[in-house]
Design an enzyme around this catalytic site. Sequence first.
Site, PDB file in Angstrom:
ATOM      1  N   GLU A 159       0.844  -1.104  -0.004  1.00 26.81           N
ATOM      2  CA  GLU A 159      -0.076   0.011  -0.071  1.00 26.81           C
ATOM      3  C   GLU A 159       0.725   1.032  -0.140  1.00 26.81           C
ATOM      4  OE1 GLU A 159       1.298   0.869   4.051  1.00 26.81           O
ATOM      5  OE2 GLU A 159      -0.093   1.903   2.919  1.00 26.81           O
ATOM      6  N   ARG A 162      -1.297   7.443   2.196  1.00 27.59           N
ATOM      7  CA  ARG A 162      -0.812   8.501   3.357  1.00 27.59           C
ATOM      8  C   ARG A 162      -1.703   8.713   4.128  1.00 27.59           C
ATOM      9  NH1 ARG A 162      -0.010  13.442  -0.412  1.00 27.59           N
ATOM     10  NH2 ARG A 162      -1.637  12.150  -1.355  1.00 27.59           N
ATOM     11  N   CYS A 268       4.881   4.560   9.665  1.00 26.57           N
ATOM     12  CA  CYS A 268       5.843   3.676   8.567  1.00 26.57           C
ATOM     13  C   CYS A 268       6.889   4.100   8.425  1.00 26.57           C
ATOM     14  CB  CYS A 268       4.707   4.173   7.240  1.00 26.57           C
ATOM     15  SG  CYS A 268       3.446   3.125   7.299  1.00 26.57           S
TER      16      CYS A 268
HETATM   17  C1  UDX Z   1       0.029  -2.128   9.895  1.00 26.39           C
HETATM   18  C2  UDX Z   1       1.417  -1.960   9.929  1.00 26.39           C
HETATM   19  O1  UDX Z   1       1.814  -1.205  10.816  1.00 26.39           O
HETATM   20  C3  UDX Z   1       1.777  -1.358   8.577  1.00 26.39           C
HETATM   21  O2  UDX Z   1       3.253  -1.449   8.289  1.00 26.39           O
HETATM   22  C4  UDX Z   1       1.252  -2.317   7.182  1.00 26.39           C
HETATM   23  O3  UDX Z   1       1.690  -1.528   6.287  1.00 26.39           O
HETATM   24  C5  UDX Z   1      -0.140  -2.461   7.389  1.00 26.39           C
HETATM   25  O4  UDX Z   1      -0.663  -2.899   8.681  1.00 26.39           O
HETATM   26  P1  UDX Z   1      -1.676  -0.219  10.387  1.00 26.39           P
HETATM   27  O5  UDX Z   1      -2.993  -0.603   9.692  1.00 26.39           O
HETATM   28  O6  UDX Z   1      -1.268   1.225  10.585  1.00 26.39           O
HETATM   29  O7  UDX Z   1      -0.469  -0.823   9.601  1.00 26.39           O
HETATM   30  O8  UDX Z   1      -1.551  -0.954  11.760  1.00 26.39           O
HETATM   31  P2  UDX Z   1      -2.826  -1.021  13.155  1.00 26.39           P
HETATM   32  O9  UDX Z   1      -3.699   0.299  12.937  1.00 26.39           O
HETATM   33  O10 UDX Z   1      -2.109  -1.376  14.119  1.00 26.39           O
HETATM   34  O11 UDX Z   1      -3.481  -2.101  12.551  1.00 26.39           O
HETATM   35  C6  UDX Z   1      -3.666  -3.364  12.511  1.00 26.39           C
HETATM   36  C7  UDX Z   1      -4.656  -4.134  12.763  1.00 26.39           C
HETATM   37  O12 UDX Z   1      -4.553  -5.483  12.897  1.00 26.39           O
HETATM   38  C8  UDX Z   1      -5.148  -3.888  14.332  1.00 26.39           C
HETATM   39  O13 UDX Z   1      -6.417  -3.396  14.209  1.00 26.39           O
HETATM   40  C9  UDX Z   1      -4.938  -5.238  15.048  1.00 26.39           C
HETATM   41  O14 UDX Z   1      -6.077  -5.298  16.064  1.00 26.39           O
HETATM   42  C10 UDX Z   1      -5.260  -6.260  14.061  1.00 26.39           C
HETATM   43  N1  UDX Z   1      -4.811  -7.514  14.105  1.00 26.39           N
HETATM   44  C11 UDX Z   1      -3.284  -7.719  14.587  1.00 26.39           C
HETATM   45  C12 UDX Z   1      -5.317  -8.825  13.792  1.00 26.39           C
HETATM   46  O15 UDX Z   1      -6.566  -8.616  13.482  1.00 26.39           O
HETATM   47  N2  UDX Z   1      -4.834  -9.972  14.134  1.00 26.39           N
HETATM   48  C13 UDX Z   1      -3.537 -10.031  14.727  1.00 26.39           C
HETATM   49  O16 UDX Z   1      -3.279 -11.092  14.801  1.00 26.39           O
HETATM   50  C14 UDX Z   1      -2.794  -8.827  14.821  1.00 26.39           C
HETATM   51  C1  UDX Z   2       3.915   7.416   4.207  1.00 28.40           C
HETATM   52  C2  UDX Z   2       4.003   7.328   2.802  1.00 28.40           C
HETATM   53  O1  UDX Z   2       3.673   8.804   2.160  1.00 28.40           O
HETATM   54  C3  UDX Z   2       2.845   6.415   2.170  1.00 28.40           C
HETATM   55  O2  UDX Z   2       3.122   6.280   0.721  1.00 28.40           O
HETATM   56  C4  UDX Z   2       3.215   5.020   2.972  1.00 28.40           C
HETATM   57  O3  UDX Z   2       2.129   4.032   2.287  1.00 28.40           O
HETATM   58  C5  UDX Z   2       3.118   5.195   4.463  1.00 28.40           C
HETATM   59  O4  UDX Z   2       3.936   6.079   4.920  1.00 28.40           O
HETATM   60  P1  UDX Z   2       2.611   8.800   6.164  1.00 28.40           P
HETATM   61  O5  UDX Z   2       3.400   8.251   7.246  1.00 28.40           O
HETATM   62  O6  UDX Z   2       0.884   8.460   6.404  1.00 28.40           O
HETATM   63  O7  UDX Z   2       2.775   8.202   4.537  1.00 28.40           O
HETATM   64  O8  UDX Z   2       2.526  10.290   5.892  1.00 28.40           O
HETATM   65  P2  UDX Z   2       3.410  11.132   5.121  1.00 28.40           P
HETATM   66  O9  UDX Z   2       2.408  12.194   4.638  1.00 28.40           O
HETATM   67  O10 UDX Z   2       4.567  10.361   4.237  1.00 28.40           O
HETATM   68  O11 UDX Z   2       4.409  12.015   6.133  1.00 28.40           O
HETATM   69  C6  UDX Z   2       5.157  11.189   6.920  1.00 28.40           C
HETATM   70  C7  UDX Z   2       6.135  11.986   7.896  1.00 28.40           C
HETATM   71  O12 UDX Z   2       6.887  12.929   7.194  1.00 28.40           O
HETATM   72  C8  UDX Z   2       5.085  12.904   8.565  1.00 28.40           C
HETATM   73  O13 UDX Z   2       5.626  12.968  10.183  1.00 28.40           O
HETATM   74  C9  UDX Z   2       5.417  14.464   7.952  1.00 28.40           C
HETATM   75  O14 UDX Z   2       5.187  15.361   8.989  1.00 28.40           O
HETATM   76  C10 UDX Z   2       6.784  14.235   7.584  1.00 28.40           C
HETATM   77  N1  UDX Z   2       7.157  14.854   6.468  1.00 28.40           N
HETATM   78  C11 UDX Z   2       6.523  14.748   5.380  1.00 28.40           C
HETATM   79  C12 UDX Z   2       8.128  15.950   6.597  1.00 28.40           C
HETATM   80  O15 UDX Z   2       8.616  16.250   7.523  1.00 28.40           O
HETATM   81  N2  UDX Z   2       8.511  16.788   5.502  1.00 28.40           N
HETATM   82  C13 UDX Z   2       7.765  16.523   4.280  1.00 28.40           C
HETATM   83  O16 UDX Z   2       8.013  17.149   3.318  1.00 28.40           O
HETATM   84  C14 UDX Z   2       6.573  15.670   4.309  1.00 28.40           C
END
Ligand code: UDX
Ligand code: UDX
Length: 445
Positions: A159, A162, A268
Site C-alpha cells: 500500500e 498516506r 511507517c
Molecule cells: C499495519 C502495519 O503497521 C503497516 O506497516 C502495514 O503496512 C499495514 O498494517 P496499520 O494498519 O497502521 O498498519 O496497523 P494497525 O493500525 O496497528 O492495524 C493492525 C490491525 O490488525 C489492528 O487493528 C489489530 O487489532 C489487527 N490484528 C493484529 C489482527 O486482527 N490480528 C492479529 O493477529 C494482529
Molecule cells: C507514508 C508514505 O507517504 C505512504 O506512501 C506510505 O504508504 C505510508 O507512509 P504517512 O506516514 O501516512 O505516509 O505520511 P506522510 O505524509 O508520508 O508523512 C510522513 C512523515 O513525514 C510525517 O511525520 C510528516 O510530517 C513528515 N514529512 C513529510 C516531513 O517532515 N516533510 C515533508 O516534506 C513531508
Amino acid sequence: MNIAVIGSGYVGLVTGVCLAHIGHTVICVDNNYEKIKRLKLGKVPIYEPGLEELLKKYLKNKRLSFSTSIVDAAKKSTAIFIAVGTPSKKNGEADLTYVENVAGDIARAMDSYKLIVEKSTVPADTGQRIKRTIAMNLPKKFRKGSEVTLDFDVASNPEFLREGCAVHDFMNPDRVVIGVESTKAERLLREIYAPLKPTMVVTDINSAELIKHASNSFLAAKISFINAIAQICDHVGADVLKVAEGMGFDKRIGRKFLDAGIGYGGSCFPKDVDAFIRLSEKSGYHFNLLKEVRSVNEDQKALFVRLIEDKLWIIKDKVIGILGVAFKPDTDDMRNAPAIGIIETLQHEGAKVKVYDPQAMPNAKKVFRDVTYCNDPYALAQGCDCLLLLTEWDEFKKLDFKKIKRVMKHAILFDGRNLYHDQSLKASGFEYYGVGRGMLERKRG
Ligand code: UDX
Ligand code: UDX
C-alpha cells in the site's frame, strides 16, 4: 469478487472500505472485539477524512461486513488480504508474528483455491515464508508428505496510502504494484483493481516487497536531505524554503517532500527505515546511507529542543504550549510522532507542558504524563512562556495572534513546521523562530 481483509487498522480498514467502494463484497476481520463491535455500528475507530460515510454506505447495502473470525471470512472469499500490524522489534527488524499467525489461520480454513495477498509492509522474502506456512498448515487431506494437492497463490500488493488522505490515495493510485508467481494470481489482482484503471506494475514477489521499502526509504531520505540543508541554512544564514522552491522546479527533484521541520514520524517511515536497514544487513549490504537518513531525522528533534533552550535559557518551571502533537495534520495518529521526544525532553528539564491538538488528544493522553490538555489554542496560550508549533493543522493558520500575545507571558513562538513562514509574526510583536530560516547566529570564521 468476494474479498477478506485481515486486520482492520489504518491500512486494512481503508483497503476494505475502498474495495467495497469499487464494487467488491468485503469482509473485514480483526481480533480486537471492541473494534469490530464499533465498526459493525458504523463507528470508525480512527480519524481518516471521508472514511466514515463510505463505511456506513457499504454496511447498509451489505457490500461490507465485519467479523472476528478469519476462518469464516476465508471460506467465503477468493482473495484474502493480510493487513495486520508489522511493528518493530527492539533490533529494528519487522515483527512478523501476526503475519505468520494469520497465514496459519487462513491455511487451516482453506478448502478451495485462495489468493493470499500481502498488504502489510513486509521485508523481502516474506511472501516465500507465507507460502511455506500455508503449505505446512493446510488441512491434512491436501497434504501427501511434502506434496500439496490444493492450489493457492501468494502475492504482494503493498500500500502507498498516506494517513489523512488514505481514501484519496487508494482511489487515485500513482501505480498499483503486484508481485505474483502465476498468471491466475495476476489475472485476479488485475480484476480486483480494474475499476480504478490504474498503472499496474507487475513483478515477482520479492521485487514488489522491495518497491515498498525502497519507496518509503527514498521519501524519508528526501526529508532528511532537506533537513540537513536546513541545518546548513541556519549556519550560513539562508532560507531553506527558498532553497526547496528553487530545487523543486527541477522535474527530476520535485517540490513534494522537501519540507524541512522537526522530521518524519508516523507508523511507517521510522519502522520501515529500521526494517530496511536490518533486512539489508541480513542480506549482506550495510545501508550506511539509510542509517544517515535516520540519524539526521533524530538530530532534527534534538536541534529544535536546543534552539528552545538557547532562547528560553532556563527550561525548569517554564510553561510551554504545544500547538499540535499528531505526527502530521489530518490524522489522530500519535505513533512515533516527533512531538513525543520533544515533549518528554522538555518535561525532563522541568518544563510545564500544555497541549492542544484538533484530533489527537485522546491518543496523546495514552502517551504523555503530567500534561495539561486545553480545548482551544487560546486557552493553551494562557500564561505560556512560549509556544511550539509541532503539527501544521490548517486551523493553526487562522489564529488571532494579537489575542494570543495578550494572554501569553512572553510572545515567543518556535515553528517546527515553518507553518508561519509567510505570516510576519514579528509584526505582531512575536519573537519567531523557524527551521532552516537562517535564525542561528552566523558561525564566526
Ligand atoms: C499495519 C502495519 O503497521 C503497516 O506497516 C502495514 O503496512 C499495514 O498494517 P496499520 O494498519 O497502521 O498498519 O496497523 P494497525 O493500525 O496497528 O492495524 C493492525 C490491525 O490488525 C489492528 O487493528 C489489530 O487489532 C489487527 N490484528 C493484529 C489482527 O486482527 N490480528 C492479529 O493477529 C494482529
Ligand atoms: C507514508 C508514505 O507517504 C505512504 O506512501 C506510505 O504508504 C505510508 O507512509 P504517512 O506516514 O501516512 O505516509 O505520511 P506522510 O505524509 O508520508 O508523512 C510522513 C512523515 O513525514 C510525517 O511525520 C510528516 O510530517 C513528515 N514529512 C513529510 C516531513 O517532515 N516533510 C515533508 O516534506 C513531508
